[in-house]
Design a protein around this motif. Sequence first.
Motif, short mmCIF file in Angstrom:
data_model
loop_
_atom_site.label_atom_id
_atom_site.label_comp_id
_atom_site.label_asym_id
_atom_site.label_seq_id
_atom_site.Cartn_x
_atom_site.Cartn_y
_atom_site.Cartn_z
N CYS A 197 -6.37 -8.58 -11.06
CA CYS A 197 -6.42 -7.44 -10.13
C CYS A 197 -6.10 -7.89 -8.71
O CYS A 197 -5.38 -7.21 -7.98
CB CYS A 197 -7.78 -6.77 -10.17
N LYS A 251 -2.44 -8.38 -8.34
CA LYS A 251 -1.73 -7.10 -8.21
C LYS A 251 -1.82 -6.59 -6.76
O LYS A 251 -0.82 -6.13 -6.19
CB LYS A 251 -2.31 -6.07 -9.17
N LEU A 252 -3.00 -6.69 -6.18
CA LEU A 252 -3.14 -6.24 -4.78
C LEU A 252 -2.23 -7.05 -3.87
O LEU A 252 -1.58 -6.51 -2.97
CB LEU A 252 -4.60 -6.38 -4.32
N GLN A 265 1.33 -5.97 -4.18
CA GLN A 265 1.56 -4.66 -3.55
C GLN A 265 1.47 -4.70 -2.03
O GLN A 265 1.61 -3.68 -1.37
CB GLN A 265 0.53 -3.64 -4.08
N ASP A 291 -1.36 -5.35 -0.59
CA ASP A 291 -2.69 -4.80 -0.31
C ASP A 291 -3.75 -5.89 -0.10
O ASP A 291 -4.93 -5.57 0.02
CB ASP A 291 -3.13 -3.90 -1.47
N ALA A 297 -8.79 -7.78 1.53
CA ALA A 297 -8.05 -6.53 1.30
C ALA A 297 -7.38 -6.13 2.61
O ALA A 297 -7.95 -6.30 3.68
CB ALA A 297 -8.99 -5.44 0.84
N ILE A 315 -6.57 -3.31 4.59
CA ILE A 315 -6.83 -1.86 4.66
C ILE A 315 -6.60 -1.36 6.08
O ILE A 315 -5.51 -0.88 6.39
CB ILE A 315 -8.24 -1.50 4.13
N TRP A 355 -11.01 2.88 -2.97
CA TRP A 355 -9.74 2.27 -2.53
C TRP A 355 -9.24 1.26 -3.57
O TRP A 355 -8.07 1.30 -3.97
CB TRP A 355 -9.94 1.61 -1.16
N ASP A 414 -8.07 3.13 -6.70
CA ASP A 414 -6.82 3.86 -6.47
C ASP A 414 -5.64 2.90 -6.47
O ASP A 414 -4.59 3.15 -7.06
CB ASP A 414 -6.86 4.61 -5.14
N ARG A 415 -5.79 1.77 -5.79
CA ARG A 415 -4.68 0.83 -5.70
C ARG A 415 -4.39 0.16 -7.03
O ARG A 415 -3.27 -0.22 -7.33
CB ARG A 415 -4.99 -0.28 -4.68
N LEU A 416 -5.42 -0.01 -7.83
CA LEU A 416 -5.22 -0.80 -9.06
C LEU A 416 -4.83 0.05 -10.26
O LEU A 416 -4.14 -0.44 -11.16
CB LEU A 416 -6.50 -1.59 -9.37
N ASP A 417 -5.24 1.29 -10.29
CA ASP A 417 -4.89 2.20 -11.39
C ASP A 417 -5.08 1.51 -12.75
O ASP A 417 -4.17 1.44 -13.58
CB ASP A 417 -3.42 2.66 -11.20
#
Length: 589
Positions: free
Chosen positions: A124, A127-128, A131, A133, A189, A191, A257, A260-263
């Motif tokens: 995870c 992935k952030l 992206q 993130d 993160a 943000i 948050w 939502d970002r990770l889906d």
Amino acid sequence: MTAIPMTLPTAADRAAPAPEPPSHFIRHIVRRDVAAGKHGGQVVTRFPPEPNGYLHIGHAKSIFLNFGIAAEFGGRTHLRYDDTNPAKEEQKYIDAIERDLAWLGCSWSHLRHASDYFEALYRCALKLIRQGDAYVCDLSADEVRAARGTLTEPGRDSPWRDRKVAENLDLFARMRAGEFPDGSRTLRARIDMAAANINLRDPAIYRIRRLAHPRTGEAWCIYPMYDFAHGISDAFEGITHSLCTLEFEDHRPLYDWFLDRLDIENDPELTAPLRDAGLWLPPSRPEQIEFARLNLDYTVLSKRRLNELVNGGHVEGWDDPRLPTLAGFRRRGYTPEALRAFCELIGISKQESVIPMEVLENALRDDLNRRAPRRMAVLRPLKVVLVDYPQGQSETISAANHPQDETLGSREIPFGRELYIERDDFDIDPPKGFHRLKPGGEVRLRNAYIIRCEKAIAGPDGGIAELHCTYDPASKSGLPGAARKVKGTIHWVSARHAIDAEIRLYDRLFTVPYPAADKNRDFKEFLNPESLVTLAGAKLEPALAAAAGGEALQFERQGYFTPDRDSTAGRPVFNRAVSLRDTWGRKAG
Ligand code: ATP
Ligand code: MG
């Protein structure tokens, strides 16, 4: 002590059909979600303790809520150890948590550890990063704090905030590989350093910490932060309603948050490590709902403070009957039914409050009044000799175990020439209105005869050593002549048949209602030196020899008691769980 098992009828056996528990806002939300078919109409909750201490009654509130709401809607509840901080977690706490849950009658459908998810959580994080993130930040903890801003001022961006994705991926992999010292870098993160909610100002997601983990050993030197791990773990397990206490309300935007970002529901790559480990469950998009924590007066409900009391030797361990831990309540003689009734009574809301200890005590009285067998025990004995009762004679008296419930049966109580009564039940110079025993006065011995005090015999120290009394053979309870009435009735035991016992009487652990309220004072200054009174020379009726651990009994006129685990063969120790009436208010007032 010989343990003769005795099954008490449960609350469910004897209560009329259980009334609907009072409703509350979380039940409304869940009912609405189920009706709308949200989460496929499913309800999955979790209880997520950190295994760094014993559970306390505040946890019971959360446990009954989580297990109760899932059961009500045909769902399931997971037990998940929130073990992302290896510094404080121990196996003995895990064992204790499972014992306590079993005692409360709560069984989980799945047992998980946040540490089961380390590999998937790592994915995870990747992935952030990919992206844009998340980024690797080289600031020290102090520098991060200094740049965070305040409630009125925005924070400052980290100089490392705009690192390229490739560089972040490389550095994060090397953090994992152990190339950098503890604390030298974090993954954060990306943000908003100007967010009004400080939790959203680029919070840390991973930190470097070389600590062996009880379950993953040395496999990791980076550990995920709670806010990151918690919501993702919820999603991994298919949790639908993530119920937590109000202090997490400000963390909810962050919880959302990450999700939502990770889906996670739609990205099978993220949960692939769980498939490999046999831990896969259909993931969810959980919602966090906060409720007010339980606060009780005259005690502390925080594992940190409880740890201080235990480790500092202020109490005799986590199951000290004066502590608000579930193990302490169990040892003291509380029943899971009483704790459940208490939690239902206080309800669930978003309103912070402090519940008076009497509310809890009354819940126990209500429960035990209905189902605890009655016994006679003299806590502070005074010898009585019935001078006109024949030498060498004795008899047995049959007495009901419960005044309202004959299904609890009866027992035989021996009676003889020498008895013990409670010291307080005799007064040589009594105040007006004293209806117990006094010189020349009469009193009924419970279940037995009326006696009359003829003479008080002084001992060598000037105190009263024993009483010489006469008895009225026609006044025996149950006989026609017994209709004769006297004002007082007192309990007693036969001296020849009595069992010697130790009795432990407990009082509030603190002398003030809010011991931790003043941040400038040490809460331990307010410990009540009289919170435990030990009576070494109590005398019990013989039936109490059969009392089993975990059994609750009413000692008539004294309260509810249970055998302590310190009992030995021939020398029982009994804890008083609660007195018959609330005396604290009167004492303090
Ligand atoms: P403490 O503040 O005592 O250290 P904690 O919240 O750190 O407690 P956890 O092991 O993280 O302890 O708690 C597990 C669950 O129990 C959490 O969901 C938490 O919200 C809940 N919980 C803890 N204390 C209370 C309380 N006083 N009232 C209601 N729920 C509580
Ligand atoms: Mg916690």
